[in-house]
Design a protein around this motif. Structure first.
Motif, short mmCIF file in Angstrom:
data_model
loop_
_atom_site.label_atom_id
_atom_site.label_comp_id
_atom_site.label_asym_id
_atom_site.label_seq_id
_atom_site.Cartn_x
_atom_site.Cartn_y
_atom_site.Cartn_z
N ASP A 106 0.80 -1.23 0.00
CA ASP A 106 0.00 0.00 0.00
C ASP A 106 0.84 1.28 0.00
O ASP A 106 0.31 2.37 0.05
CB ASP A 106 -0.93 0.01 1.22
N ARG A 107 2.16 1.14 -0.04
CA ARG A 107 3.01 2.33 -0.07
C ARG A 107 4.35 1.97 -0.70
O ARG A 107 4.73 0.80 -0.78
CB ARG A 107 3.24 2.88 1.34
N ARG A 108 5.07 3.00 -1.14
CA ARG A 108 6.38 2.78 -1.77
C ARG A 108 7.46 2.75 -0.69
O ARG A 108 7.62 3.71 0.06
CB ARG A 108 6.67 3.88 -2.78
N LEU A 115 2.04 0.51 -6.33
CA LEU A 115 1.03 0.70 -5.29
C LEU A 115 -0.12 -0.27 -5.61
O LEU A 115 -1.18 0.13 -6.10
CB LEU A 115 0.54 2.15 -5.25
N ALA A 142 -4.85 3.32 4.17
CA ALA A 142 -4.51 3.13 2.76
C ALA A 142 -5.68 2.53 2.00
O ALA A 142 -5.95 2.91 0.85
CB ALA A 142 -3.28 2.23 2.64
#
Length: 325
Positions: A106-108, A115, A142
């Motif tokens: 859900d994030r880099r 994503l 997220a």
């Protein structure tokens, strides 16, 4: 709103049947055909025009050699089936996905990372989903930010509270709720507060330091007092078992008298079950959001009533949001 129609893929028919039974309806009929070239076809056989339609299906990979297929296969089938239901005239379309695939990305964290959770949201919306219902998604913020349609995340906390209260009613030692990593502290605190209220006694809190790089875990420092106490480790997912293994080891070394593990989703990938069997765990409890084979010390908590109540409230106009608290 028209009548409730509950559908499922063949792979999730038994679970969807439990949800439908809680609602007092039958699973609606559909056709699912696989072709020799690897393609497939799904269509509703029941009339859905003007209906309030719910497609109930967790998205996961079956073990190698099983007939259910990979997570990607299930995902494509769900997407195509959602579109077919919309094209057939469904008035409202809700994807009920107790275990949501790709939600952990859900994030880099590295350069040019995808994503995946956002891409999944776009696909579900593009196929016509008006609402997406899950149980204990990995990262709630997220999840909610990825979607533009309505979302409803159902905590499994009420199920675990009933289980823990019954198990600990006569426990005279101190209790402590443990998050196996810093990211789960809020989830553990919500469970701790509710457990303390239900039992009418103080319950402590602790967490275990954890760092992840690729598939490698490090850390393991325990923060909190657990010596001679009963420790309940609560998490959203047991996948490879490494996080629970590390947390249990830290609690055992710190002198915890009893250790129990509670996880919303039991994925048990690879040798996870062998890892758990070797740990000083009194019991492990998971929901049946994912199919579970009979495993010693594994307690399965039914989540069909929770999902059915959410569907009932969505159909009747609420208040479904209260189930997300």
């Amino acid at each position: 709103m028209g009548p409730i129609k509950v559908f499922s893929l063949d792979a999730g028919a038994e679970f969807a049947g439990e949800v439908a039974a809680e609602l007092g309806v039958s699973v609606a009929a559909h056709e699912q055909r696989d072709f020799t070239d690897g393609e497939h076809k799904l269509r509703p056989l029941d009339d859905v025009e003007g209906a309030d339609v719910y497609l109930v299906q967790s998205l996961y990979s079956d073990p190698p050699g099983a007939a259910g297929g990979s997570v990607d296969d299930k995902l494509v089938r769900v997407l195509f089936f959602l579109a077919a239901l919309r094209d057939a005239g469904a008035a409202r379309l809700t994807a009920v996905i107790p275990y949501l695939c790709y939600a952990r990305k859900d994030r880099r964290t590295k350069l040019r990372d995808p994503l995946s959770s956002r891409y999944l949201a776009s696909l579900l919306e593009a196929m016509g989903s008006d609402c997406v219902v899950t149980i204990d998604v990995h990262n709630l913020a997220a999840f909610e930010n990825a979607f533009r349609c309505r979302t409803l995340n159902l905590p499994a906390r009420p199920l675990f509270l009933d289980y823990a209260v019954e198990l600990l009613r006569d426990e005279s030692r101190g209790l402590v709720v443990v998050s196996p990593d810093v990211g789960g502290v809020k989830r553990a605190e919500a469970f701790r507060a509710d457990l303390a209220e239900r039992l009418g006694r103080d319950v402590g809190q602790a967490f275990v330091e954890k760092y992840r790089s690729a598939d490698q875990l490090s850390g393991g420092t325990l923060v909190g007092e657990v010596r001679d106490r009963c420790a309940l480790v609560i998490d959203d997912l047991i996948a490879g078992g490494g996080t629970i293994e590390r947390a249990t080891g830290a609690l055992h070394r710190a002198g915890a008298a009893r250790i129990l593990a509670l996880a919303s989703h039991g994925q048990f990938a690879g040798d996870a079950l062998q890892k758990l069997a070797a740990l000083p765990l009194e019991a492990v409890a998971v929901t049946d959001s994912l199919p579970q084979a009979g495993v010693p010390r594994l307690n399965i908590l039914r989540c069909a009533p929770l999902l059915a109540e959410a569907i009932r409230r969505l159909h009747d106009g609420g208040p479904a949001i209260e189930l997300s608290l």
